[in-house]
Design a protein around this motif. Structure first.
Motif, PDB file in Angstrom:
ATOM      1  N   GLU A 374       0.875  -1.324  -0.059  1.00  0.00           N
ATOM      2  CA  GLU A 374      -0.118   0.055  -0.057  1.00  0.00           C
ATOM      3  C   GLU A 374       0.672   1.318  -0.008  1.00  0.00           C
ATOM      4  N   HIS A 375       1.889   1.210   0.817  1.00  0.00           N
ATOM      5  CA  HIS A 375       2.900   2.635   0.882  1.00  0.00           C
ATOM      6  C   HIS A 375       3.765   2.740  -0.539  1.00  0.00           C
ATOM      7  N   ASN A 376       3.613   1.815  -1.486  1.00  0.00           N
ATOM      8  CA  ASN A 376       4.466   1.993  -2.580  1.00  0.00           C
ATOM      9  C   ASN A 376       4.547   3.453  -3.044  1.00  0.00           C
TER      10      ASN A 376
ATOM     11  N   ALA B  52     -13.438   3.302   9.614  1.00  0.00           N
ATOM     12  CA  ALA B  52     -13.454   4.566   9.916  1.00  0.00           C
ATOM     13  C   ALA B  52     -12.782   4.722  11.652  1.00  0.00           C
ATOM     14  N   ILE B  53     -13.019   3.891  12.224  1.00  0.00           N
ATOM     15  CA  ILE B  53     -12.986   3.694  13.866  1.00  0.00           C
ATOM     16  C   ILE B  53     -10.984   3.910  13.624  1.00  0.00           C
ATOM     17  N   ASN B  54     -10.696   2.902  12.873  1.00  0.00           N
ATOM     18  CA  ASN B  54      -9.286   2.573  12.597  1.00  0.00           C
ATOM     19  C   ASN B  54      -8.508   3.831  11.978  1.00  0.00           C
ATOM     20  N   SER B  55      -9.107   4.435  11.080  1.00  0.00           N
ATOM     21  CA  SER B  55      -8.726   5.620  10.368  1.00  0.00           C
ATOM     22  C   SER B  55      -8.173   6.860  11.356  1.00  0.00           C
ATOM     23  N   THR B  65       1.114   5.433  13.021  1.00  0.00           N
ATOM     24  CA  THR B  65       0.896   5.463  11.373  1.00  0.00           C
ATOM     25  C   THR B  65       2.295   5.547  10.797  1.00  0.00           C
ATOM     26  N   ALA B  66       2.553   5.230   9.575  1.00  0.00           N
ATOM     27  CA  ALA B  66       3.688   5.423   8.617  1.00  0.00           C
ATOM     28  C   ALA B  66       4.062   6.676   8.493  1.00  0.00           C
ATOM     29  N   PRO B 225      -3.641  -0.146   6.180  1.00  0.00           N
ATOM     30  CA  PRO B 225      -2.164  -0.083   6.912  1.00  0.00           C
ATOM     31  C   PRO B 225      -1.853   1.401   6.981  1.00  0.00           C
ATOM     32  N   TRP B 226      -2.429   2.172   7.598  1.00  0.00           N
ATOM     33  CA  TRP B 226      -2.071   3.539   7.856  1.00  0.00           C
ATOM     34  C   TRP B 226      -0.535   3.705   8.199  1.00  0.00           C
TER      35      TRP B 226
END
Ligand code: SF4
Ligand code: SF4
Ligand code: SF4
Lengths: 461, 226
Positions: A374-376, B52-55, B65-66, B225-226
């Motif tokens: 996803e991060h690509n 939504a909750i996860n975000s 988050t990344a 996967p934020w």
């Protein structure tokens, strides 16, 4: 040349397409664009009626924190040029358009065009890195729609949209050409593969296959490879006579009316042929346009297509998992390999798990890019950019990012199940003189390494 | 004067704050359009609600988050500022007393030294943000006077509040300034970028739903996967 080449009206006839094609590189087209009159009232109305709370909130609450900057490969490859920050790009175009409520001139609209197509591939990566969840790629796609309606569309995109409207395909492949190509590819290969078929318009097959017009037009062997893989896996499949093309330059062009027409052709074919599932070729944006965004253009409230649609990678993972397709372990890829995650079906449709599953079957030394899945990063040529001459220089600068990513893995082969990415990777190798890295779609790799089941006749050529 | 300000004016600014923000939230939700955004909000609730909750939740977590992990300095500044910015207005002893006197609403209060630490942390967060804005060419390009104004609006109540506590001799002046700037913040919040107090949640929920409903929720199974 005195005829009108650049106008807000979409191309709807063969003649119009040919006239515009004759204007090499769109020199006259862009000249006329500079003189184009912006219909400010229509523009203001469009903004009022289609730019709603989501987009306006995105533009209003942007904290100008700059966290999206590094996420955009254009920013990175242009030496951190502040003008390439996603937030800046959208604020200075769509944001400004809204602030002025459409009271803008052709020069400003052309600036918007140059940013919307020349500085953004709508890869949506920046949206993942923004604390407020501001998806600039989505906004640029919206802006493209606004620009298209006013006639400010890059030359190639305008032609592409016209092709879809006139031929039902991104290139001038008629229904006859299509059916002929199917027959031809079948004949070409039936000596090697006795019993090989490309069944056209068969009702009730399990799989309806749809593809990218480039395949019949420029790489018909891709269609043959698809047929061989369906044949070897014993798949009961068909292709429709009309509605076989799933790409959408209309989507890249911002011609959303044209997008809906494409969808109608495909969904009508589903209706006619009643397949259990539809499998689409190795193309990223085609999947996005048909399966992810498509159902909405077709007016489907649930957001789901009428029957399950699979991207090719999903289908390949399925046949490998179920043992319908077996790989000869001797023939697995031995060299270090990496995988290009196409934003359009990985970030934007979660199919990265399937491509990885496939890699586990076909490659001995698989190396992930950093970042990946996803991060690509976008390959650098998405969103139509590969095809637009006006932004060739900008694109080539952006390509460097992906090349660096690929080089860092040490891979000698990039598995690239997306037409656009494939083109971008081919071009980056040429532009940056890299001759030691190969790239490939899945189909030819699979055909080289598959085991042919005993019930399938194969005559070595 | 202080009495009027901390009496009726306080209640009025609270009202503007809450009604204004609520209004923005309602306007946001009413403006959503499944066709225009191409998100089937009414369908796939099994994926959309967790999405939504996860975000939201992941972005509320330092390092969650990344995006946060990629920008540790920005992350530090934001969290330093926001811990205090959320907790102090609600739970500082002086505030809870005032709230109870004027509206009858009773909230638990923070131990004073914790509140002081939070306040200082927030001020350091603001200082970091200022430095970031001054020294990064990226941010210089992005920031306008409005952004500075919002930061100032946030800084003043913290600063005056802290001064009132420590500069005992000038308490009256500081507390007056504190009440004024605090109320200014409340009144302006719904009409400036400070509206992100609610719109952050709206926007994050929307994108979370977008990914869960349309962009891969089906195949991805778990959350984005934020
Ligand atoms: S990360 Fe988001 S809030 Fe920050 S500048 Fe970019 S778009 Fe704006
Ligand atoms: S969508 Fe992609 S290309 Fe466009 S601004 Fe965002 S990161 Fe850059
Ligand atoms: S070409 Fe491939 S990587 Fe680039 S935007 Fe399209 S799908 Fe993404």
């Amino acid at each position: 040349m005195s005829q009108i080449l650049c106008s807000p009206a979409p191309l709807t006839t063969k003649e119009a397409i040919h006239e515009l094609l004759a204007d090499k590189g769109g020199a006259e087209y862009y000249k006329q664009m500079r003189q184009l009159k912006v219909n400010q009232d229509a523009l203001a109305y469009d903004l009022q009626s289609t730019c709603k709370s989501r987009t306006r909130t995105w533009l209003n609450i942007c904290a100008h924190c700059g966290m999206c900057a590094d996420s955009c490969f254009f920013y990175k490859t242009n030496n951190n040029d502040p003008k390439q920050i996603p937030s800046y790009k959208i604020q200075s175009t769509l944001g400004e358009l809204l602030r002025r409520n459409g009271r803008v001139d052709a020069e400003f609209m052309m600036h918007c065009m140059d940013v919307a197509w020349g500085q953004c591939t709508c890869c949506n990566r920046c949206g993942m890195y923004c604390p407020h969840g501001i998806d600039t790629g989505v906004m640029f796609s919206y802006l493209r729609g606004i620009l298209f309606k006013q006639g400010f569309t890059p030359w190639e995109m305008k032609i592409g949209s016209g092709m879809h409207r006139v031929y039902g395909a991104q290139m001038d492949v008629t229904e006859e050409d299509w059916v002929d190509t199917c027959e031809w590819m079948c004949d070409e290969n039936s000596e090697e593969w006795p019993g090989l078929e490309i069944p056209v318009e068969k009702v009730g097959a399990d799989v309806m296959y749809i593809c990218n017009a480039r395949e019949p037009k420029h790489y018909p062997e891709d269609l043959a490879q698809a047929a061989i893989l369906f044949h070897v896996t014993g798949t009961n499949w068909t292709v429709p006579r009309v509605g076989w093309e799933n790409t959408s330059l209309t989507m890249f062009a911002g011609d959303f009316e044209g997008c809906a027409m494409n969808l109608k052709r495909i969904y009508d074919a589903v209706e006619r042929l009643k397949p259990k599932v539809v499998v689409g070729t190795e193309c990223g944006h085609a999947h996005r346009a048909t399966v992810v965004e498509g159902p909405y253009w077709a007016g489907r409230e649930s957001g789901d297509p009428p029957v399950p649609f699979m991207h090719y990678v999903e289908w390949v993972a399925h046949v490998l998992r179920t043992g319908k397709l077996k790989i000869n372990p001797e023939k697995k890829l031995k060299m270090p390999c990496t995988l290009q995650d196409a934003c359009n079906y990985v970030r934007n449709d979660g199919l990265g798990r399937y491509t990885r599953e496939i890699m586990s079957y076909i490659a001995e030394d698989f190396r992930e890019m950093d970042p990946h899945n996803e991060h690509n990063f976008c390959c650098g040529g998405g969103g139509g950019m590969n095809g637009i001459g006006r932004y060739r220089k900008e694109r080539n600068v952006g390509l460097k990012n992906k090349l660096d990513q690929i080089r860092a893995t040490g891979a000698e082969m990039v598995v690239t199940p997306c037409h656009n990415c494939w083109d971008a990777i081919r071009d980056m190798m040429e532009v940056y003189d890299e001759h030691n890295i190969k790239w490939s779609f899945l189909k030819p790799l699979l055909i080289n390494m598959m085991e042919i089941p005993p019930n399938i006749e194969h005559v070595e050529s | 004067m202080l009495q009027t300000l901390s009496g009726p004016c306080f209640v009025a600014s609270l009202l503007i704050f809450f009604v204004g923000l609520l209004g923005r939230a309602v306007w946001y939700v009413r403006g959503l359009d499944w066709r225009l955004e191409r998100v089937a909000y009414g369908y796939h609730k099994d994926r959309s609600i967790p999405g939504a909750i996860n975000s939201i939740a992941k972005w509320l977590l330092p390092g969650g988050t990344a995006g946060w992990r990629a920008q540790p300095v920005a992350m530090l500044a934001f969290f330093l500022l926001h811990f205090g910015a959320v907790l102090i207005p609600l739970f500082l002893l002086g505030h809870t007393v005032l709230l109870e006197q004027t509206t009858g609403i009773c909230l638990p209060s923070l131990p004073p030294n914790v509140a002081d630490i939070l306040c200082i942390a927030s001020l350091s967060g603001i200082a970091l943000l200022v430095l970031r804005r001054l020294f990064s060419p990226t941010l210089r390009q992005l920031n306008t006077w409005k952004d500075w104004f919002v930061l100032l609006l946030t800084f003043l109540p913290f600063f005056t509040g802290l001064m009132a506590k420590f500069d005992v001799n000038a308490y009256d002046t500081w507390i007056l300034l504190h009440v004024i700037t605090g109320e200014l913040f409340l009144v302006l919040a719904p009409f400036t970028k400070l509206a992100h107090i609610v719109l952050f949640f709206m926007s994050r929920a929307q994108l979370g739903m977008d990914y869960a409903i349309k962009r891969g929720g089906r195949a991805r199974g778990g959350s984005f996967p934020w």
